[in-house]
Design a protein around this motif. Structure first.
Motif, PDB file in Angstrom:
ATOM      1  N   UNK A 291      -3.383  -0.171   7.321  1.00 28.51           N
ATOM      2  CA  UNK A 291      -4.648  -0.765   7.760  1.00 28.51           C
ATOM      3  C   UNK A 291      -4.605  -0.996   9.273  1.00 28.51           C
ATOM      4  N   UNK A 292      -5.758  -0.786   9.939  1.00 28.68           N
ATOM      5  CA  UNK A 292      -5.848  -1.098  11.372  1.00 28.68           C
ATOM      6  C   UNK A 292      -6.845  -2.232  11.580  1.00 28.68           C
TER       7      UNK A 292
ATOM      8  N   UNK B  24       0.793  -1.230   0.000  1.00 29.65           N
ATOM      9  CA  UNK B  24       0.000   0.000   0.000  1.00 29.65           C
ATOM     10  C   UNK B  24       0.827   1.284   0.000  1.00 29.65           C
ATOM     11  N   UNK B  25       2.125   1.156  -0.255  1.00 28.75           N
ATOM     12  CA  UNK B  25       2.983   2.342  -0.322  1.00 28.75           C
ATOM     13  C   UNK B  25       4.050   2.122  -1.365  1.00 28.75           C
ATOM     14  N   UNK B  26       4.550   3.216  -1.931  1.00 26.64           N
ATOM     15  CA  UNK B  26       5.699   3.085  -2.820  1.00 26.64           C
ATOM     16  C   UNK B  26       6.919   2.709  -1.980  1.00 26.64           C
ATOM     17  N   UNK B  27       7.944   2.165  -2.655  1.00 23.76           N
ATOM     18  CA  UNK B  27       9.206   1.888  -1.955  1.00 23.76           C
ATOM     19  C   UNK B  27       9.704   3.158  -1.290  1.00 23.76           C
ATOM     20  N   UNK B  28       9.652   4.253  -2.040  1.00 21.75           N
ATOM     21  CA  UNK B  28      10.116   5.532  -1.505  1.00 21.75           C
ATOM     22  C   UNK B  28       9.275   5.927  -0.287  1.00 21.75           C
ATOM     23  N   UNK B  29       7.987   5.685  -0.368  1.00 14.88           N
ATOM     24  CA  UNK B  29       7.095   5.995   0.756  1.00 14.88           C
ATOM     25  C   UNK B  29       7.482   5.233   2.017  1.00 14.88           C
ATOM     26  N   UNK B  30       7.852   3.973   1.862  1.00 16.93           N
ATOM     27  CA  UNK B  30       8.277   3.177   3.015  1.00 16.93           C
ATOM     28  C   UNK B  30       9.551   3.751   3.633  1.00 16.93           C
TER      29      UNK B  30
ATOM     30  N   UNK C 109      -9.532 -16.814   4.898  1.00 18.18           N
ATOM     31  CA  UNK C 109      -8.666 -17.034   3.735  1.00 18.18           C
ATOM     32  C   UNK C 109      -8.932 -16.001   2.634  1.00 18.18           C
ATOM     33  N   UNK C 110      -7.862 -15.683   1.915  1.00 22.97           N
ATOM     34  CA  UNK C 110      -8.016 -14.847   0.731  1.00 22.97           C
ATOM     35  C   UNK C 110      -8.637 -13.484   1.017  1.00 22.97           C
ATOM     36  N   UNK C 111      -8.111 -12.814   1.991  1.00 23.23           N
ATOM     37  CA  UNK C 111      -8.605 -11.473   2.319  1.00 23.23           C
ATOM     38  C   UNK C 111      -7.529 -10.462   1.958  1.00 23.23           C
ATOM     39  N   UNK C 112      -7.948  -9.367   1.327  1.00 27.44           N
ATOM     40  CA  UNK C 112      -7.019  -8.279   1.053  1.00 27.44           C
ATOM     41  C   UNK C 112      -7.582  -7.011   1.665  1.00 27.44           C
ATOM     42  N   UNK C 113      -6.792  -6.372   2.515  1.00 29.73           N
ATOM     43  CA  UNK C 113      -7.212  -5.126   3.155  1.00 29.73           C
ATOM     44  C   UNK C 113      -6.259  -4.023   2.709  1.00 29.73           C
ATOM     45  N   UNK C 114      -6.827  -3.019   2.060  1.00 26.21           N
ATOM     46  CA  UNK C 114      -5.985  -1.985   1.466  1.00 26.21           C
ATOM     47  C   UNK C 114      -6.233  -0.602   2.069  1.00 26.21           C
ATOM     48  N   UNK C 115      -5.249   0.258   1.842  1.00 28.97           N
ATOM     49  CA  UNK C 115      -5.391   1.685   2.150  1.00 28.97           C
ATOM     50  C   UNK C 115      -5.662   1.932   3.616  1.00 28.97           C
ATOM     51  N   UNK C 116      -6.682   2.750   3.876  1.00 26.63           N
ATOM     52  CA  UNK C 116      -6.965   3.169   5.248  1.00 26.63           C
ATOM     53  C   UNK C 116      -8.044   2.307   5.897  1.00 26.63           C
ATOM     54  N   UNK C 117      -8.194   1.090   5.423  1.00 28.38           N
ATOM     55  CA  UNK C 117      -9.230   0.198   5.967  1.00 28.38           C
ATOM     56  C   UNK C 117      -9.039  -0.016   7.474  1.00 28.38           C
ATOM     57  N   UNK C 118     -10.173  -0.063   8.173  1.00 24.95           N
ATOM     58  CA  UNK C 118     -10.160  -0.343   9.613  1.00 24.95           C
ATOM     59  C   UNK C 118     -11.150  -1.471   9.873  1.00 24.95           C
ATOM     60  N   UNK C 119     -10.722  -2.479  10.615  1.00 24.27           N
ATOM     61  CA  UNK C 119     -11.620  -3.581  10.970  1.00 24.27           C
ATOM     62  C   UNK C 119     -11.709  -3.613  12.500  1.00 24.27           C
ATOM     63  N   UNK C 120     -12.927  -3.467  13.018  1.00 25.74           N
ATOM     64  CA  UNK C 120     -13.098  -3.358  14.467  1.00 25.74           C
ATOM     65  C   UNK C 120     -13.150  -4.729  15.133  1.00 25.74           C
ATOM     66  N   UNK C 121     -13.087  -4.708  16.435  1.00 29.13           N
ATOM     67  CA  UNK C 121     -13.054  -5.930  17.245  1.00 29.13           C
ATOM     68  C   UNK C 121     -14.234  -6.840  16.918  1.00 29.13           C
ATOM     69  N   UNK C 122     -13.957  -8.121  16.877  1.00 28.24           N
ATOM     70  CA  UNK C 122     -15.026  -9.104  16.712  1.00 28.24           C
ATOM     71  C   UNK C 122     -15.555  -9.237  15.292  1.00 28.24           C
TER      72      UNK C 122
END
Ligand code: UD1
Ligand code: CA
Length: 479
Positions: free
Chosen positions: A270-271, A30-36, A280-293
């Protein structure tokens, strides 16, 4: 103390990427090499950040303006080597007193912690230069670290210039350094191109400073994975996998269940909260947030999407969406930007939603497109509805109130309002507002042409079936 400057070297051609895109702009996690590299450098809180650009500089400069406007690009017209690159940066920056950190732009796995250790050791020991090193299983191509009999660092020799004996050394120059800014400027003026590469080597500055009687040190990284440089797309894929492993390990240690770390891909920003589960097979990109539970996946891609506590998202794609607590999504739902599901709302199978609110406990269970709508609480949208939001020129909004029952196969032609507590009949095309509590029926009346099949389709299986049914009915009528 925070360094006077961080200089990131990113002017090289990156030929082996075979790309129209500058090497340092290639993406992982989710970031360029330079960004990292800049993110790691930022943890040092340097007074200034300089990025040396050359090849495809217009791309790199535009990218910097977007991701890190505080970083100053310095153009190196001709790539005369790493020493020449740093010299160019220092000439552009003017005198830099204090620590100057130099790092390559193509080492995306470096962490802020390692750079902080480098600077910490450099300043504690009062060094003129401290080089970051590591032991690698396969040192070919890297500069080797030369040490005296007392173990002190005496120089760096490039692979091309090294003797057989030196090539056997497995401690390599990572390509990151802390320097005393004033001493560095002086040493760079004395670099020559008298070497196998015909370039000004930054690495020669170490021996020059040591020769002047200044202290040189080395900071060794235990985990060589951090120091991995990317020169081609094979190494890029390797770095991406290693970065992902690092992110997933951090999440799992923090209480997230990752059912299959081989097929879960999570971007750096991502948080995910404790007790969430990534299937299985989940991709979470950018500013995605997944809450508890919350349970995400299998087979789900979420970009810039918020998933509320205890929500369930299965086999779906969402971009810029907000999924409320205990809401359920999928299988096979597509949530587009500004689709917002409130608590306990549902977007079921083959449902597409964009720029719409679905209120608390409201359900859009099957085969439906919802665009530019506000749906209140406790409402149900029947199977196969279309929120007709586009008249070919402009988009319009549909408002559905609370506790509404929209029948199956409805077209709600916007702009239109369906009042609280109202119903619409199946198969309706709703073009006028429906008052609260009304039943709207907007479809042709049904007409049955009796005996049509036996007359018009005589001899077919349908006609035979119709005939038998008629005769049975007649007999039953006789009884
Ligand atoms: C360099 C080091 C080597 C080290 C290796 C680690 C030197 C002489 N050698 O070698 O000891 O083991 O990194 O990866 O420094 N760049 C410019 N301008 C230039 C030349 C290079 O900005 O004129 C940039 C490149 O874009 C790259 C970085 O500097 O980001 C390193 O240059 P590269 O040519 O890849 O150096 P290496 O041969 O890998
Ligand atoms: Ca390199």
């Amino acid at each position: 103390m925070s360094p006077a400057a961080v200089i990131v070297l990113a002017a090289g051609e990156g030929t082996r990427m075979r790309s129209r895109t500058s090497k340092v702009l290639h993406e992982l996690g989710g970031r360029s090499m330079l960004g990292h590299v800049l993110a790691a450098a930022d943890t040092l809180a340097p007074d200034r950040t300089l990025v040396v650009v050359g090849h495809r500089r217009e791309q790199v400069i535009a990218h910097l303006a977007e991701i890190h406007p505080a970083a100053v690009p310095v153009v190196q017209e001709r790539q005369g080597g790493t020493g020449h690159a740093v010299r160019t940066a220092l000439e552009a920056a003017g005198a830099l007193d204090g620590t100057v950190v130099v790092t390559n732009g193509d080492h995306p796995l470096i962490t802020g912690e390692t750079l902080r250790d480098l600077v910490g050791q450099h300043e504690r020991d009062g060094n003129a230069v401290t080089v970051l090193t590591t032991d690698v299983p396969e040192p070919t191509g890297y500069g080797r670290i030369l040490r005296g009999s007392d173990g002190a660092v005496t120089g760096i020799v490039e692979h091309k210039d090294a003797t057989e004996e030196q090539r056997a050394i497995t401690e390599i120059n990572v390509g990151m350094y802390a320097f005393d800014g004033a001493l560095l400027a002086g040493a760079l003026k004395r670099l020559t191109t008298d070497n196998a590469g015909g370039e000004e080597y930054l690495t020669d500055a170490l021996a020059i400073l040591r020769g002047d009687g200044h202290r040189a040190g080395a900071s060794k990284v235990a985990d060589w994975v951090e120091t991995l440089g990317v020169n081609d797309r094979v190494q890029l894929a390797e770095a991406r996998r290693l970065l992902n492993d690092r992110i997933l390990t951090r999440l799992m240690r923090a209480g997230v269940t990752v059912v299959d770390p081989a097929t879960a891909w999570v971007d750096v920003q991502v948080r995910v909260e404790a007790d969430a589960t990534l299937h299985q097979n989940v991709r979470l990109h950018g500013s995605t947030v997944v809450a508890a539970g919350a349970q995400v996946g299998p087979d789900t891609t979420l970009t810039d999407t918020v998933v509320g506590e205890d929500a369930r998202v299965l086999n779906s794609v969402a971009v810029g969406a907000e999924i409320g607590p205990e809401a359920t999504v999928g299988p096979f739902a597509y949530l587009r930007p500004d689709a917002r599901l409130a608590r306990k709302a549902k977007a079921g199978a083959y449902v597409e939603i964009k720029n719409s609110e679905v209120g608390e406990g409201s359900k859009v269970p099957h085969l439906t497109y919802v665009g530019d709508a506000t749906i209140g609480a406790g409402s149900n949208i029947g199977a196969g509805c279309v929120f007709v939001n586009y008249d070919g020129v402009a988009k319009h909004r549909t408002v559905v109130g609370d506790h509404v029952r929209v029948g199956s196969d409805n077209m709600l032609v916007a702009p239109v309002t369906i009042g609280d507590g109202s119903y619409t009949a199946a198969g309706s095309v709703i073009i006028k507002d429906v008052p609260p509590g009304a039943m709207a029926v907007a479809r042709g009346q049904q007409r049955n042409v009796e005996g049509w099949v036996e007359r018009k389709r005589a001899g077919t299986a349908a006609a035979d079936a119709a005939k038998r049914a008629r005769e049975n009915n007649t007999q039953e009528g006789d009884k």
